[in-house]
Design an enzyme around this catalytic site. Structure first.
Site, PDB file in Angstrom:
ATOM      1  N   SER A 123       0.627  -1.436   0.280  1.00 56.86           N
ATOM      2  CA  SER A 123       0.157   0.243  -0.130  1.00 56.86           C
ATOM      3  C   SER A 123       0.640   0.850   0.204  1.00 56.86           C
ATOM      4  O   SER A 123       0.325   2.772   0.004  1.00 56.86           O
ATOM      5  CB  SER A 123      -0.850   0.123   1.591  1.00 56.86           C
ATOM      6  OG  SER A 123      -0.036  -0.530   2.412  1.00 56.86           O
ATOM      7  N   HIS A 144      -3.424  -3.977  -5.236  1.00 58.64           N
ATOM      8  CA  HIS A 144      -3.748  -3.666  -4.453  1.00 58.64           C
ATOM      9  C   HIS A 144      -5.573  -3.770  -3.877  1.00 58.64           C
ATOM     10  O   HIS A 144      -6.290  -3.153  -4.178  1.00 58.64           O
ATOM     11  CB  HIS A 144      -3.478  -2.030  -3.822  1.00 58.64           C
ATOM     12  CG  HIS A 144      -3.747  -1.204  -2.702  1.00 58.64           C
ATOM     13  ND1 HIS A 144      -4.453  -0.194  -2.412  1.00 58.64           N
ATOM     14  CD2 HIS A 144      -3.308  -1.958  -1.149  1.00 58.64           C
ATOM     15  CE1 HIS A 144      -4.558  -0.474  -1.230  1.00 58.64           C
ATOM     16  NE2 HIS A 144      -3.920  -1.409  -0.711  1.00 58.64           N
ATOM     17  N   GLU A 156      -6.743  -2.487  -6.437  1.00 59.41           N
ATOM     18  CA  GLU A 156      -6.264  -0.742  -7.308  1.00 59.41           C
ATOM     19  C   GLU A 156      -5.460  -1.962  -8.084  1.00 59.41           C
ATOM     20  O   GLU A 156      -4.188  -2.362  -8.125  1.00 59.41           O
ATOM     21  CB  GLU A 156      -6.057   0.023  -6.317  1.00 59.41           C
ATOM     22  CG  GLU A 156      -6.991   1.004  -6.224  1.00 59.41           C
ATOM     23  CD  GLU A 156      -6.313   1.590  -4.919  1.00 59.41           C
ATOM     24  OE1 GLU A 156      -6.529   2.831  -5.470  1.00 59.41           O
ATOM     25  OE2 GLU A 156      -5.205   1.373  -3.889  1.00 59.41           O
ATOM     26  N   ASN A 194      -6.154   5.687  -0.253  1.00 60.82           N
ATOM     27  CA  ASN A 194      -5.411   5.690   0.802  1.00 60.82           C
ATOM     28  C   ASN A 194      -4.978   6.776   0.543  1.00 60.82           C
ATOM     29  O   ASN A 194      -5.236   8.218   1.198  1.00 60.82           O
ATOM     30  CB  ASN A 194      -4.268   5.142   0.592  1.00 60.82           C
ATOM     31  CG  ASN A 194      -4.730   4.104   1.154  1.00 60.82           C
ATOM     32  OD1 ASN A 194      -5.760   3.632   2.228  1.00 60.82           O
ATOM     33  ND2 ASN A 194      -3.499   2.545   1.167  1.00 60.82           N
TER      34      ASN A 194
HETATM   35  N1  3HC Z   1     -17.227 -13.720   3.005  1.00 63.72           N
HETATM   36  C1  3HC Z   1     -18.166 -13.133   2.428  1.00 63.72           C
HETATM   37  N2  3HC Z   1     -18.778 -12.302   2.850  1.00 63.72           N
HETATM   38  C2  3HC Z   1     -18.851 -11.826   4.580  1.00 63.72           C
HETATM   39  C3  3HC Z   1     -18.038 -12.581   4.819  1.00 63.72           C
HETATM   40  C4  3HC Z   1     -17.123 -13.264   4.205  1.00 63.72           C
HETATM   41  N3  3HC Z   1     -16.082 -13.618   5.261  1.00 63.72           N
HETATM   42  N4  3HC Z   1     -18.124 -11.244   6.441  1.00 63.72           N
HETATM   43  C5  3HC Z   1     -19.119 -11.024   5.904  1.00 63.72           C
HETATM   44  N5  3HC Z   1     -19.310 -11.209   5.420  1.00 63.72           N
HETATM   45  C6  3HC Z   1     -20.700 -10.392   4.223  1.00 63.72           C
HETATM   46  C7  3HC Z   1     -21.933 -10.508   4.905  1.00 63.72           C
HETATM   47  O1  3HC Z   1     -22.475 -11.267   4.701  1.00 63.72           O
HETATM   48  C8  3HC Z   1     -22.481  -8.590   4.784  1.00 63.72           C
HETATM   49  O2  3HC Z   1     -23.764  -8.973   3.613  1.00 63.72           O
HETATM   50  P1  3HC Z   1     -24.662  -8.549   3.548  1.00 63.72           P
HETATM   51  O3  3HC Z   1     -24.600  -7.273   4.188  1.00 63.72           O
HETATM   52  O4  3HC Z   1     -24.319  -8.731   1.986  1.00 63.72           O
HETATM   53  O5  3HC Z   1     -25.686  -8.778   4.793  1.00 63.72           O
HETATM   54  C9  3HC Z   1     -21.575  -8.264   4.826  1.00 63.72           C
HETATM   55  O6  3HC Z   1     -20.145  -8.792   4.430  1.00 63.72           O
HETATM   56  C10 3HC Z   1     -21.074  -7.189   6.450  1.00 63.72           C
HETATM   57  O7  3HC Z   1     -21.032  -8.396   6.978  1.00 63.72           O
HETATM   58  P2  3HC Z   1     -21.495  -8.222   9.187  1.00 63.72           P
HETATM   59  O8  3HC Z   1     -23.038  -8.302   8.784  1.00 63.72           O
HETATM   60  O9  3HC Z   1     -21.362  -9.577   9.538  1.00 63.72           O
HETATM   61  O10 3HC Z   1     -20.377  -7.172   8.926  1.00 63.72           O
HETATM   62  P3  3HC Z   1     -20.656  -5.964   9.271  1.00 63.72           P
HETATM   63  O11 3HC Z   1     -21.831  -5.547   9.025  1.00 63.72           O
HETATM   64  O12 3HC Z   1     -20.280  -5.007  10.569  1.00 63.72           O
HETATM   65  O13 3HC Z   1     -19.082  -5.403   8.973  1.00 63.72           O
HETATM   66  C11 3HC Z   1     -17.327  -4.457   7.522  1.00 63.72           C
HETATM   67  C12 3HC Z   1     -17.936  -5.707   8.778  1.00 63.72           C
HETATM   68  C13 3HC Z   1     -17.470  -5.363   6.126  1.00 63.72           C
HETATM   69  C14 3HC Z   1     -15.828  -4.545   8.031  1.00 63.72           C
HETATM   70  C15 3HC Z   1     -17.692  -3.286   7.744  1.00 63.72           C
HETATM   71  O14 3HC Z   1     -17.846  -2.572   8.862  1.00 63.72           O
HETATM   72  C16 3HC Z   1     -17.154  -2.322   6.472  1.00 63.72           C
HETATM   73  O15 3HC Z   1     -17.802  -2.299   4.967  1.00 63.72           O
HETATM   74  N6  3HC Z   1     -16.234  -1.444   7.542  1.00 63.72           N
HETATM   75  C17 3HC Z   1     -15.259  -0.723   6.881  1.00 63.72           C
HETATM   76  C18 3HC Z   1     -14.049  -1.333   5.753  1.00 63.72           C
HETATM   77  C19 3HC Z   1     -13.407  -0.610   4.950  1.00 63.72           C
HETATM   78  O16 3HC Z   1     -13.021   0.800   4.979  1.00 63.72           O
HETATM   79  N7  3HC Z   1     -11.798  -1.365   4.046  1.00 63.72           N
HETATM   80  C20 3HC Z   1     -10.730  -0.498   3.944  1.00 63.72           C
HETATM   81  C21 3HC Z   1      -9.768  -0.519   4.505  1.00 63.72           C
HETATM   82  S1  3HC Z   1      -8.457   0.602   3.851  1.00 63.72           S
HETATM   83  C22 3HC Z   1      -7.747  -0.830   3.147  1.00 63.72           C
HETATM   84  O17 3HC Z   1      -7.767  -2.481   3.282  1.00 63.72           O
HETATM   85  C23 3HC Z   1      -6.642  -0.022   2.180  1.00 63.72           C
HETATM   86  C24 3HC Z   1      -4.826  -0.324   2.918  1.00 63.72           C
HETATM   87  O18 3HC Z   1      -4.265  -0.037   2.011  1.00 63.72           O
HETATM   88  C25 3HC Z   1      -4.588   0.319   4.192  1.00 63.72           C
END
Ligand code: 3HC
Length: 287
Positions: A123, A144, A156, A194
């Protein structure tokens, strides 16, 4: 070769949170995948992480038990780097440390086939620098992924100075075959996401460090006011404060601009082992 990418088997080097999520997504999409880490403890953790993710996917109706079972069988966990030989695509996903990544890229170059595509999940490190560790830099590009990888649909694609057109075409087709969406970006720190996300997260940390508002109110503001799934401080904990710090630092280094600077509090939190969820405490405390 039956698919557009010509990629039929994949290897992922580094089985941490990102590497195991990438391997899981690859297996769910139907590809055999070798997932390699340095020791049995890391491999065991990856196995547990993937298992609990499959359980979550089945509970959420994303996969049925049969599909999860087949995907599980497609993943070969190993400590043997030679096992990546034969993969059409090797994805590097080791921790964000330049020396370590260069060493791993050199090892991949020795072990992998000459015509395989090599993607780095970095990243913050220039792909051009990593590509120099490989004898055919035209085959190297950035792939990414976003956490949690099985849920996040974006990849990405980072096109470095030497990346060839055919490497880009194959990688783009592969991302589609994974069922994810690709966006293309040049090789500069922060890429697209990012570059937008980190200044926002740093502004939230500064707001908290200055005592302007509570952590709960800062997070609720963006969650309830803007519909974000997580507030910024919860998101920092989720990504890992060391990772957020490293990206922020690389943006400062690249652009020499104050808006990307990690606030002193973030540096102190990383120094004291408050890395977020993975260490049990960050802006919040975790079980
Ligand atoms: N496999 C498939 N699907 C899954 C899963 C898995 N292991 N785990 C969860 N899911 C699905 C669920 O079924 C649910 O689907 P639905 O909305 O259709 O019902 C959905 O994902 C959301 O899961 P949950 O309801 O269990 O969990 P939450 O509602 O608490 O969501 C989260 C958790 C997905 C992490 C949410 O909080 C989120 O999107 N957060 C933001 C994450 C983010 O911004 N990520 C980017 C970070 S930046 C990065 O990575 C870049 C790096 O360079 C820093």
């Amino acid at each position: 070769m039956s698919n557009a990418s010509g990629i039929e088997s994949v290897a992922v080097v580094g089985a941490g949170l990102m590497g195991s999520g990438i391997a899981e997504s690859v297996a769910v999409a139907g590809f055999p995948v070798v997932l390699r880490d340095v020791d049995e403890v890391s491999v065991g953790r990856a196995r547990d992480r993937i298992e609990s993710s499959f359980t979550r996917a089945v509970a959420g109706g994303k996969l049925d038990a049969g599909q999860a079972g087949l995907a599980r069988e497609r993943i070969e966990l190993t400590t043997d780097l030679e096992a990546i030989a034969g993969a059409d695509l090797v994805i590097e996903a080791v921790p964000e440390n330049l020396d370590l990544k260069l060493e791993v890229m050199r090892a991949i170059d020795r072990a992998a086939e000459d015509d395989c595509v090599i993607g780095s999940n970095t990243s913050s490190i220039p792909i051009a620098e990593l590509a120099q560790a490989v004898h055919v830099p035209e085959r190297v590009l950035g792939l990414h992924f976003f956490a949690p990888v099985p849920v996040m649909r974006l990849v990405e694609i980072v096109v470095a100075l030497d990346t060839s057109a055919s490497t880009l075409t194959r990688a783009t087709a592969f991302v589609e075959e994974l069922g994810k969406s690709a966006i293309e970006t040049k090789d500069r720190s922060g890429f697209i996401v990012n570059m937008l996300l980190i200044p926002y997260l740093m502004a939230a940390v500064r707001m908290y460090a200055e005592g302007f508002a509570s952590r709960e109110d800062i997070d609720a503001g963006m969650k309830l006011g803007c519909g974000h799934p997580m507030g910024p401080l919860t998101l920092c904990d989720f990504i890992g404060l060391d990772v957020v710090y490293a990206i922020s630092d690389s943006l400062v280094e690249e652009f020499k601009a104050h808006e990307y600077a990690p606030p002193p509090l973030l540096k102190r939190m990383v120094a004291s082992g408050r890395l977020g969820r993975k260490s049990g405490r960050g802006f919040y405390e975790y079980e």
